[in-house]
Design a protein around this motif. Structure first.
Motif, short mmCIF file in Angstrom:
data_model
loop_
_atom_site.label_atom_id
_atom_site.label_comp_id
_atom_site.label_asym_id
_atom_site.label_seq_id
_atom_site.Cartn_x
_atom_site.Cartn_y
_atom_site.Cartn_z
N SER A 120 106.83 -4.07 5.27
CA SER A 120 107.77 -3.67 4.22
C SER A 120 107.37 -2.41 3.48
N TYR A 121 106.07 -2.20 3.24
CA TYR A 121 105.66 -1.13 2.33
C TYR A 121 104.68 -0.12 2.91
N PHE A 122 104.05 -0.43 4.02
CA PHE A 122 103.04 0.44 4.60
C PHE A 122 103.60 1.83 4.91
N ALA A 123 104.70 1.88 5.59
CA ALA A 123 105.31 3.17 5.95
C ALA A 123 105.77 3.94 4.72
N ASP A 124 106.24 3.23 3.70
CA ASP A 124 106.72 3.90 2.49
C ASP A 124 105.58 4.56 1.73
N VAL A 125 104.41 3.93 1.69
CA VAL A 125 103.26 4.54 1.03
C VAL A 125 102.81 5.77 1.81
N LEU A 126 102.81 5.69 3.14
CA LEU A 126 102.33 6.79 3.97
C LEU A 126 103.34 7.94 4.10
N ALA A 127 104.60 7.66 3.90
CA ALA A 127 105.64 8.67 4.12
C ALA A 127 105.50 9.86 3.17
N MET A 128 105.22 9.59 1.92
CA MET A 128 105.17 10.70 0.95
C MET A 128 104.01 11.67 1.22
N PRO A 129 102.78 11.21 1.49
CA PRO A 129 101.75 12.20 1.83
C PRO A 129 102.09 13.03 3.07
N VAL A 130 102.72 12.40 4.06
CA VAL A 130 103.09 13.15 5.27
C VAL A 130 104.17 14.18 4.95
N MET A 131 105.24 13.75 4.30
CA MET A 131 106.34 14.67 3.99
C MET A 131 105.88 15.79 3.06
N LEU A 132 105.11 15.45 2.03
CA LEU A 132 104.68 16.46 1.07
C LEU A 132 103.68 17.44 1.68
N THR A 133 102.82 16.97 2.59
CA THR A 133 101.90 17.89 3.26
C THR A 133 102.67 18.85 4.15
N LEU A 134 103.65 18.36 4.88
CA LEU A 134 104.49 19.24 5.71
C LEU A 134 105.21 20.27 4.83
N ALA A 135 105.74 19.82 3.71
CA ALA A 135 106.44 20.73 2.80
C ALA A 135 105.49 21.75 2.19
N LEU A 136 104.28 21.32 1.84
CA LEU A 136 103.31 22.24 1.26
C LEU A 136 102.90 23.32 2.27
N ALA A 137 102.64 22.91 3.49
CA ALA A 137 102.27 23.88 4.53
C ALA A 137 103.41 24.88 4.76
#
Length: 122
Positions: free
Chosen positions: A39-56
């Motif tokens: 239920s929550y594992f992917a939701d916690v991990l999604a933001m660091p992945v999306m934000l790192t891609l956006a930052l790069a």
């Protein structure tokens, strides 16, 4: 990869790998996992992945230096819009999407993890 140091940070590697493994299990392996993980594992991990891609992307396409970091207001806006989209708007249009207030908390935890460990100059 040498020119993309954001993608070599351990937390990003763990988050991207964990998210990928979660999706692989969901669509291919179908191994039963605890409800908390599914239920929550992917939701916690999604933001660091999306934000790192956006930052790069912002550092390379947005005329910013490699020292650029997202201001807290951008992180708050990112968390807000992801939460509103996936927990407020999308469930009204998709039978697969379910609004869950704890997902908003999971997005906040992921955003905080990004802020603490990934939102750093290279």
């Amino acid at each position: 990869m040498l020119q993309w140091p954001e993608f070599r940070r351990p937390l990003f590697l763990v988050a991207a790998s964990g998210y990928g493994l979660h999706l692989f299990n969901r669509y291919v392996l179908h191994v039963p996992l605890p409800a908390l993980v599914t239920s929550y594992f992917a939701d916690v991990l999604a933001m660091p992945v999306m934000l790192t891609l956006a930052l790069a992307a912002q550092r390379r396409l947005g005329n910013h230096s490699r020292k650029f970091i997202f201001p807290d207001t951008w992180l708050l806006a990112s968390w807000f819009f992801v939460s509103v989209w996936f927990e407020g708007i999308l469930p009204g249009y998709s039978r697969q999407a379910v609004a869950d207030p704890l997902d908003v908390v999971a997005y906040a935890l992921g955003t905080q993890a990004f802020r603490q460990w990934l939102n750093r100059p290279t």
